[in-house]
Scaffold this motif. Structure first.
Motif, mmCIF file in Angstrom:
data_model
loop_
_atom_site.group_PDB
_atom_site.id
_atom_site.type_symbol
_atom_site.label_atom_id
_atom_site.label_comp_id
_atom_site.label_asym_id
_atom_site.label_seq_id
_atom_site.Cartn_x
_atom_site.Cartn_y
_atom_site.Cartn_z
ATOM 1 N N GLU A 282 -10.131 -11.989 108.432
ATOM 2 C CA GLU A 282 -9.272 -13.171 108.381
ATOM 3 C C GLU A 282 -8.316 -13.162 109.574
ATOM 4 O O GLU A 282 -7.553 -12.195 109.759
ATOM 5 C CB GLU A 282 -8.487 -13.197 107.074
ATOM 6 C CG GLU A 282 -7.664 -14.466 106.919
ATOM 7 C CD GLU A 282 -7.033 -14.609 105.539
ATOM 8 O OE1 GLU A 282 -6.334 -15.612 105.326
ATOM 9 O OE2 GLU A 282 -7.251 -13.726 104.682
ATOM 10 N N LEU A 283 -8.372 -14.205 110.371
ATOM 11 C CA LEU A 283 -7.494 -14.296 111.538
ATOM 12 C C LEU A 283 -6.046 -14.363 111.068
ATOM 13 O O LEU A 283 -5.670 -15.225 110.272
ATOM 14 C CB LEU A 283 -7.826 -15.525 112.386
ATOM 15 C CG LEU A 283 -7.045 -15.582 113.701
ATOM 16 C CD1 LEU A 283 -7.591 -14.584 114.706
ATOM 17 C CD2 LEU A 283 -7.075 -16.972 114.308
ATOM 18 N N THR A 284 -5.258 -13.436 111.566
ATOM 19 C CA THR A 284 -3.852 -13.308 111.196
ATOM 20 C C THR A 284 -3.058 -13.235 112.491
ATOM 21 O O THR A 284 -3.445 -12.511 113.405
ATOM 22 C CB THR A 284 -3.654 -12.037 110.339
ATOM 23 O OG1 THR A 284 -4.513 -12.132 109.192
ATOM 24 C CG2 THR A 284 -2.220 -11.857 109.903
ATOM 25 N N PHE A 285 -1.971 -13.982 112.586
ATOM 26 C CA PHE A 285 -1.271 -14.027 113.876
ATOM 27 C C PHE A 285 0.240 -13.909 113.723
ATOM 28 O O PHE A 285 0.815 -14.185 112.671
ATOM 29 C CB PHE A 285 -1.617 -15.317 114.641
ATOM 30 C CG PHE A 285 -1.104 -16.571 113.988
ATOM 31 C CD1 PHE A 285 0.223 -16.962 114.115
ATOM 32 C CD2 PHE A 285 -1.955 -17.381 113.238
ATOM 33 C CE1 PHE A 285 0.695 -18.107 113.503
ATOM 34 C CE2 PHE A 285 -1.489 -18.534 112.628
ATOM 35 C CZ PHE A 285 -0.156 -18.898 112.756
ATOM 36 N N MET A 293 10.277 -22.404 114.226
ATOM 37 C CA MET A 293 9.589 -21.825 113.054
ATOM 38 C C MET A 293 8.570 -20.757 113.447
ATOM 39 O O MET A 293 7.364 -20.941 113.325
ATOM 40 C CB MET A 293 8.906 -22.930 112.242
ATOM 41 C CG MET A 293 9.890 -23.629 111.312
ATOM 42 S SD MET A 293 9.096 -24.829 110.224
ATOM 43 C CE MET A 293 8.132 -23.772 109.150
ATOM 44 N N PRO A 294 9.073 -19.612 113.940
ATOM 45 C CA PRO A 294 8.146 -18.515 114.253
ATOM 46 C C PRO A 294 7.559 -17.925 112.970
ATOM 47 O O PRO A 294 8.192 -17.986 111.909
ATOM 48 C CB PRO A 294 9.042 -17.497 114.964
ATOM 49 C CG PRO A 294 10.430 -17.811 114.536
ATOM 50 C CD PRO A 294 10.477 -19.269 114.191
ATOM 51 N N LEU A 295 6.353 -17.390 113.089
ATOM 52 C CA LEU A 295 5.690 -16.779 111.924
ATOM 53 C C LEU A 295 5.270 -15.350 112.264
ATOM 54 O O LEU A 295 4.861 -15.057 113.393
ATOM 55 C CB LEU A 295 4.457 -17.593 111.530
ATOM 56 C CG LEU A 295 4.722 -19.024 111.023
ATOM 57 C CD1 LEU A 295 3.417 -19.763 110.810
ATOM 58 C CD2 LEU A 295 5.544 -19.012 109.741
ATOM 59 N N VAL A 296 5.358 -14.476 111.268
ATOM 60 C CA VAL A 296 4.990 -13.068 111.434
ATOM 61 C C VAL A 296 3.820 -12.752 110.518
ATOM 62 O O VAL A 296 3.885 -12.968 109.306
ATOM 63 C CB VAL A 296 6.183 -12.143 111.101
ATOM 64 C CG1 VAL A 296 5.770 -10.671 111.186
ATOM 65 C CG2 VAL A 296 7.357 -12.421 112.037
ATOM 66 N N ARG A 297 2.713 -12.296 111.109
ATOM 67 C CA ARG A 297 1.512 -11.892 110.368
ATOM 68 C C ARG A 297 1.063 -12.994 109.395
ATOM 69 O O ARG A 297 0.854 -12.760 108.206
ATOM 70 C CB ARG A 297 1.723 -10.579 109.627
ATOM 71 C CG ARG A 297 2.077 -9.401 110.507
ATOM 72 C CD ARG A 297 1.829 -8.088 109.797
ATOM 73 N NE ARG A 297 0.439 -7.646 109.937
ATOM 74 C CZ ARG A 297 -0.147 -6.784 109.110
ATOM 75 N NH1 ARG A 297 0.494 -6.298 108.066
ATOM 76 N NH2 ARG A 297 -1.396 -6.414 109.300
ATOM 77 N N PHE A 298 0.904 -14.181 109.920
ATOM 78 C CA PHE A 298 0.490 -15.323 109.099
ATOM 79 C C PHE A 298 -1.027 -15.321 108.945
ATOM 80 O O PHE A 298 -1.767 -15.321 109.930
ATOM 81 C CB PHE A 298 0.946 -16.637 109.727
ATOM 82 C CG PHE A 298 0.549 -17.852 108.921
ATOM 83 C CD1 PHE A 298 1.254 -18.204 107.782
ATOM 84 C CD2 PHE A 298 -0.554 -18.619 109.278
ATOM 85 C CE1 PHE A 298 0.881 -19.311 107.020
ATOM 86 C CE2 PHE A 298 -0.942 -19.717 108.531
ATOM 87 C CZ PHE A 298 -0.213 -20.065 107.394
ATOM 88 N N LYS A 299 -1.502 -15.363 107.691
ATOM 89 C CA LYS A 299 -2.941 -15.357 107.408
ATOM 90 C C LYS A 299 -3.456 -16.798 107.404
ATOM 91 O O LYS A 299 -3.004 -17.620 106.601
ATOM 92 C CB LYS A 299 -3.211 -14.688 106.060
ATOM 93 C CG LYS A 299 -2.764 -13.224 106.025
ATOM 94 C CD LYS A 299 -3.200 -12.538 104.744
ATOM 95 C CE LYS A 299 -4.653 -12.120 104.827
ATOM 96 N NZ LYS A 299 -5.117 -11.469 103.588
ATOM 97 N N THR A 300 -4.397 -17.082 108.286
ATOM 98 C CA THR A 300 -4.862 -18.463 108.470
ATOM 99 C C THR A 300 -5.854 -18.920 107.409
ATOM 100 O O THR A 300 -6.039 -20.122 107.212
ATOM 101 C CB THR A 300 -5.563 -18.612 109.831
ATOM 102 O OG1 THR A 300 -6.693 -17.708 109.867
ATOM 103 C CG2 THR A 300 -4.625 -18.306 110.993
ATOM 104 N N GLY A 301 -6.536 -17.973 106.768
ATOM 105 C CA GLY A 301 -7.619 -18.348 105.850
ATOM 106 C C GLY A 301 -8.947 -18.508 106.562
ATOM 107 O O GLY A 301 -9.982 -18.721 105.922
ATOM 108 N N ASP A 302 -8.965 -18.374 107.898
ATOM 109 C CA ASP A 302 -10.201 -18.530 108.681
ATOM 110 C C ASP A 302 -10.818 -17.161 108.965
ATOM 111 O O ASP A 302 -10.140 -16.255 109.463
ATOM 112 C CB ASP A 302 -9.918 -19.247 110.006
ATOM 113 C CG ASP A 302 -9.551 -20.710 109.805
ATOM 114 O OD1 ASP A 302 -10.037 -21.310 108.829
ATOM 115 O OD2 ASP A 302 -8.788 -21.249 110.622
ATOM 116 N N ILE A 303 -12.099 -17.034 108.671
ATOM 117 C CA ILE A 303 -12.827 -15.786 108.925
ATOM 118 C C ILE A 303 -13.484 -15.893 110.308
ATOM 119 O O ILE A 303 -14.271 -16.809 110.561
ATOM 120 C CB ILE A 303 -13.908 -15.534 107.853
ATOM 121 C CG1 ILE A 303 -13.305 -15.612 106.432
ATOM 122 C CG2 ILE A 303 -14.595 -14.186 108.087
ATOM 123 C CD1 ILE A 303 -12.222 -14.601 106.128
#
Length: 429
Positions: A282-285, A293-303
């Motif tokens: 899972e792509l995580t960014f 609105m910065p994000l830390v280790r956000f899980k996209t749901g996309d494989i």
């Protein structure tokens, strides 16, 4: 216009990203109500996070977190917000993203280096065939990026083949930005109205929203359908509102290039552990340089799969392969794991199919049931058997297939409340 960091060796890119990571974590721990609360609750000291490997000490952020605590992710006062964008809401409630002036500048920079990757240069003219309204981040991003590059923009918007061709004839764009399946409608219109599309000004198309490649980077059925008729170079791109960053192919078409100055990426398994190199995860960014609105280790749901071999274009950054599927849309059918893109690719190979939707239900046994509804030019038992045989050959299973009309399907596909055509409907309990 390739940024120097993208030509650096992998060790230098890693060191650069680690410095950016320290800055990003310092910023969110000070300014983000959500991350401040999370880090305090879990006794996390961001000063302990110094390397990319240390990211694993931090919890992940999910779409549900964003939906439930949307406002708590905002790091600036409201009067600093210049633009409001929302996610498309494909998998749940839409989320609002505020962007500051600096965020819009970062967005423009991202698109400029991404379009440059796809060969667009100053002096080109680009026809923008996507919406810029309805709080859609991408349409605005494309315009800002092209403006930054000093590239001419024709803002036609989505749909209406006649208007698209009128603009192509009048303004002679060299590139289009579009959903790739719409190119088939342009070809169809051109053939019906004697337009010599292979002698038009268009030499390339940056394609959004639908995949063009198989996992080995060869053209999928949709890309073949387009390029078999129209001698146009197609560039695939992957992006999302949450990341405010794009991964765009270069001319070698072997994955979307990573911009290390803008984003840190990981691929994780179901237990939030990194997958092995080359395996799907899972792509995580973690975003870099975002103010509002910065994000830390956000899980996209996309494989996806990440690819690390150097590219012939000279960039040494990793590349993101075509999306295997969305985690929430995974289907277990007769012992086989399926994702909608694989089924769509099977269907796209048939010229007789005009339109389709894929529906998933939970049957009486509590397992997944697939129903595919098709609108076709000519119905026949022979064609139905041909489709089923093709499914068995490609995916080892045959879902239930029903013929219906284009009118009925279009009412479902083109929902006025959605920015994107909807071909997948999940009715599982």
């Amino acid at each position: 216009m390739i940024p120097k960091i993208e030509l650096a060796d992998p060790a230098a890119i890693k060191a650069f990203q680690e410095q950016k990571l320290v800055d990003a974590l310092g910023y969110v721990s000070k300014n983000s109500p959500y991350y401040k609360r999370l880090f305090e609750a879990q006794n996390i000291s961001v000063s302990d996070i110094k390397t990319l490997e240390d990211l694993q000490k931090l919890p992940v952020t999910t779409k549900a977190d964003l939906q439930h605590f949307n406002d708590d992710f905002l790091c600036v006062p409201q009067n600093k917000i210049i633009d409001y964008a929302t996610t498309s809401g494909t998998l749940g409630d839409p989320v609002t993203f505020g962007m500051t002036d600096d965020d819009l500048e970062r967005l423009a920079y991202n698109e400029a280096i991404s379009f440059d990757c796809a060969g667009i240069k100053e002096g080109d003219v680009v026809q923008l065939m996507t919406t810029i309204d309805r709080r859609f981040m991408a349409g605005l991003a494309y315009f800002l990026g092209l403006r930054k590059m000093k590239v001419g923009v024709i803002r036609v918007g989505a749909g209406i083949p006649e208007l698209q061709w009128d603009s192509i004839k009048k303004y002679k764009p060299t590139y289009l930005i579009t959903v790739p399946s719409f190119l088939l409608k342009l070809i169809e219109y051109a053939e019906a109205h004697n337009i010599d599309y292979n002698n038009s000004s268009v030499k390339g198309a940056v394609c959004i929203g639908e995949s063009l490649r198989k996992q080995d980077f060869t053209d999928n059925a949709l890309a073949k359908k387009i390029t078999d008729k129209w001698n146009v170079k197609l560039y695939s791109t992957y992006a999302s509102t949450e990341m405010s960053t794009a991964f765009t192919e270069c001319e070698h078409a072997n994955g979307g290039h990573h911009h290390p100055e803008l984003i840190i990426v990981e691929t994780l398994d179901d237990h939030n552990q990194p997958v092995k190199n080359g395996e799907p995860g899972e792509l995580t960014f973690t975003t870099l340089g975002i103010e509002a609105m910065p994000l830390v280790r956000f899980k996209t749901g996309d494989i996806v799969r990440l690819h690390h071999e150097p590219c012939a274009c000279g960039r040494n950054t990793l590349r993101v392969g075509p999306v295997v599927g969305r985690k929430q849309q995974m289907i277990k059918y007769k012992g086989t794991t399926l994702y909608p893109p694989a089924m769509t690719d099977v269907l796209t190979g048939f010229g007789n199919i005009e339109s389709h939707i894929i529906e998933i239900y939970t049957n009486d046994l509590g397992t997944d049931e697939i129903v595919i509804k098709l609108a076709v030019k000519q119905e026949s038992e022979a064609f139905l058997h041909e489709i089923k045989d093709h499914f068995r050959a490609k995916l080892r299973v045959t879902p239930k297939i029903i013929f219906t009309s284009t009118t009925i399907l279009n009412q479902l596909i083109f929902n006025p409340m959605s920015r994107k055509p909807i071909h997948f409907f999940d009715h599982r309990k």
